[in-house]
Scaffold this active site. Sequence first.
Site, short mmCIF file in Angstrom:
data_model
loop_
_atom_site.label_atom_id
_atom_site.label_comp_id
_atom_site.label_asym_id
_atom_site.label_seq_id
_atom_site.Cartn_x
_atom_site.Cartn_y
_atom_site.Cartn_z
N PRO A 122 30.08 42.27 42.74
CA PRO A 122 28.63 42.18 42.85
C PRO A 122 28.25 40.58 43.35
O PRO A 122 28.88 39.77 43.39
CB PRO A 122 28.21 42.18 41.31
CG PRO A 122 29.39 42.77 40.44
CD PRO A 122 30.48 42.42 41.33
N GLY A 123 27.13 40.78 44.37
CA GLY A 123 26.59 39.55 45.01
C GLY A 123 27.28 39.26 46.25
O GLY A 123 26.98 38.36 46.57
N THR A 147 24.46 45.34 49.79
CA THR A 147 23.05 45.84 50.34
C THR A 147 22.69 45.08 51.77
O THR A 147 21.94 45.52 52.49
CB THR A 147 22.15 45.79 49.27
OG1 THR A 147 22.78 46.29 48.04
CG2 THR A 147 21.05 46.49 49.46
N GLU A 199 40.07 14.91 27.55
CA GLU A 199 39.98 14.90 28.77
C GLU A 199 40.62 13.93 29.87
O GLU A 199 41.00 14.09 30.97
CB GLU A 199 38.33 14.66 29.18
CG GLU A 199 37.54 15.67 28.53
CD GLU A 199 37.73 17.23 29.11
OE1 GLU A 199 38.26 17.56 30.02
OE2 GLU A 199 37.79 18.10 28.05
N HIS A 208 44.19 15.38 30.45
CA HIS A 208 43.98 16.23 31.51
C HIS A 208 43.95 15.57 32.62
O HIS A 208 44.71 15.76 33.66
CB HIS A 208 42.73 17.03 31.53
CG HIS A 208 42.82 18.15 30.32
ND1 HIS A 208 43.98 19.14 29.99
CD2 HIS A 208 41.90 18.56 29.21
CE1 HIS A 208 43.60 19.79 29.17
NE2 HIS A 208 42.50 19.49 28.67
N ASP A 220 42.64 25.86 26.23
CA ASP A 220 43.65 25.20 27.01
C ASP A 220 44.99 26.08 26.90
O ASP A 220 45.85 26.63 27.72
CB ASP A 220 43.94 24.03 26.96
CG ASP A 220 42.50 23.03 27.14
OD1 ASP A 220 42.02 23.64 28.00
OD2 ASP A 220 42.57 22.14 26.58
#
Length: 670
Positions: free
Chosen positions: A224-225, A229, A445, A448, A521
Site C-alpha cells: 500500500p502507498g 493508483t 541505549e 546498543h 530486543d
Amino acid sequence: MEPQNPRPPPRNENDDKPKFAMRTIFLWLLLLIGFLVMFNLFQGGRESVETIDYNPNFVQWVEQGKIRRCEIVTEIAGAQFIRGEMTELDTKTGKPRKFKVDIVVTDGLPAWLKENGVPFSFNRQRVDVWQLVQGAVPILLFVGLLYFLFLRQMRAVGHGAMSFGKSRARLLARDRTKITFQEVAGINEAKEEVQEIVEFLKDPKKFQTLGGRIPKGVLLMGPPGTGKTLLAKAIAGEADVPFFSISGSDFVEMFVGVGASRVRDMFEQGKKNAPCIVFIDEIDAVGRSRFSGIGGGHDEREQTLNALLVEMDGFETQDGVIIIAATNRPDVLDPALLRPGRFDRQIVIDLPVLEGREEILKIHARKIKLASNADLKRLARGTSGFSGADLANLLNEAALLAARQGKVGVDMQALEEARDKVRWGREHRSRVLDDDEKKLTAYHEAGHALVLQLVEKSEPLHKITIIPRGTAYLGATMQLPEKDRYTEGLLKLKGMLAGLMGGRVAEEMVLGDISTGAGNDLKQATHLARLMVCNWGMSQEMGPQTFGAQEELLFLGREVARSHDFSEETSRRIDQEVNKLLRESYESARGILQMYRAQLDLIAGLLVERETLDGQDIEDIVKCGHILTEEERAPADPNQGQKSEKVLASAKESVPSEAPAPVSGQAQIA
C-alpha cells in the site's frame, strides 16, 4: 490530420445534477409541515357542530323555541341540509350551540318555521378551500416523504429503481489538473513498462501494422502507498484518453446478479469511449479464487468474477479498452484472471530505493517552503522502508511542526522530527521517568550504541535518545545506511545480534540487574537467529540446508495446516543452534562493553544530562574520549581526518575477533 468521425466528448456525471439543492427542498418541506400544524391547531380551536335527527330532535326544538336561527343550505350536488344555532350556550366556548340536520327539504318547511317564529334563510354552498386543503395536503405530504426518503435514496445508490445493474465507474474529468509521469517518481522500471501502452493509445496503427497486440490488461502489484493508483492516472494523463475508475467492492451488492450486470455495463461504457482506460482498484475484492476459504465460496462474487473473465477475453474482444487493476494481495487472485489474454502484464511496484525516495521527496517538497539547511538526500537515507504515501505524510508533518514553532521554513530539525514521529510515534515528554528508570534507559541505549559503533562493517549511527516515543519505546538507537542493501553477509547478521544484545548486557554489567526493557530486543534477536539457521543455511552444524516452509501470507482454502519436513531430533538441533548464536552474540557484546567501560559510562551520563546524542558525538567519544567542538572536528591539517579514521579503525581492531557486525539498514534498537 483530424479523424473523419471524431468521437464525441464523454459525458460527465456532473451534468445531471439536480437544479435545486436538497437543503432547499428540505426547507420547503419544513415550512409545509409547520403550516399544517398551525392549520390543525386552528381547526381544533373552532366550535364543534352537533348533528341531530330531524324527528324528533329538530321538530321538538322548534316547537319548544330552542332554535335561535337556522339556514337552509343547498349543496353543489343538489342535496340540502339545515344548519343553525340554538338559544342554549356551549359550556366550553360560551357561545350558542350549533347543529346540523341532514334532510331533504320539503315545500312546507319554510311556512312551518315562520309559523313557529324561527328566523331562517336560504344559501347555496360554495367550495370550501380549507376543507380541500385539509383533505389533500396529508396525502401529498405522505407521497412527498415517500419520494424523498425512498426513491431518491435508490437513485443515489443505483441511479434509479430499475438501474441497479448500471456501472458505478466514475469518469475522471480530462479538463482538470492532469497527472503525468512528471508527478510519478521512484518507480522508473514500472513507468518504462507502461510507456508502450501510452504509445499504443496515442497511435494504435503503429503496432497494428506489424501484427502486434497491446496487452489487454495490466495488473499493478505492490505494498500500500507505493503509487499504483497514481501510475494508472498518469498513464491516462499521458495518453490523453478517458479514464474510468471503479473499486472492486463496487461490483458486489446485496442483490444477486448486480455485480455481473455492472461488469457488462462497465465494458459497454468503455467500448463507447474507446480508446480509454478502465481502472479497477483493489481487484482482490472481486477477483478472489473461486470456491476457496473455509465455509465454501461466494456465489455472487463468483458470478461477478465469471462476467469479468468473459468480458476480458470473450467472444467480443474490443481493441482500445485497456484494463488496469491494482492490488496488494496478488496471492489470493484467481489463476484464470492472471493468465495471458486477460492480465497479460503484471508489474510489481515495490517500495522505493534511496534514489527513488529522494525523487519523491523533491516532488512533494515543491509545495513546501524548505530552509537552506534542509538536506533531502540525508532524509532519504533515513527513510528506508517508507512508501511514497509515507514520504508525503512526512513532509506534511514537518511543515505543520515548523509552522507551530513559528519558523520561516521547514529546516532539517523539523524534517528529522517528523520522520521519527511517522516511524515511531510522537515524543512523550509528559511521561516522566524517575532517576532510576532514566539511568537504566541511558545505559541500555548506550550499550546498543557502543556495540554498533565498534563492530566491523557497521552502518553510521544517526542518534540515540532516551525520550519516550509511541507506546512501546522508552528510548531508541538509530542508524543511517549509506546505501540500500539487498543482501547481507554472515558477519553483518551476527553484528545485528550483538547490537540487539548490547542493551541487556549493559544493564547486567553496570546495574547488576536485568529489566523487561530488553523484551523486544530478545524477540528480534531470536527471530533473526532462527532465520539464519532455518532459512539461510548459516549454521555450520546444520549445514547449507533450509528447514520448514517459508513464512508468507496464509490464504485459507489453499493451505490450512503446514507440515514440517524434518524430524523431532532435527528440531532439537535447530533450537540448539539458535541458542548457540544468541549466546555467542551476548558474550561478544559483553567483551566490547567491558573493554570500553569508561566510554559506556560517559555516554550514559551524557544521555541522562542531554537526553539525545548525535551519532557524531558517539564517534568522538570512541576516538578521543570526549565530544569534540566544531573547531576540533574541522582541523587545519587535511590529513587529520584520515588519522581520525585510522584511530577508529584501530579501536575496532582491538575488539575481540568474535565480535559481530552491526545492523544493516536503518535500525531502531529499543
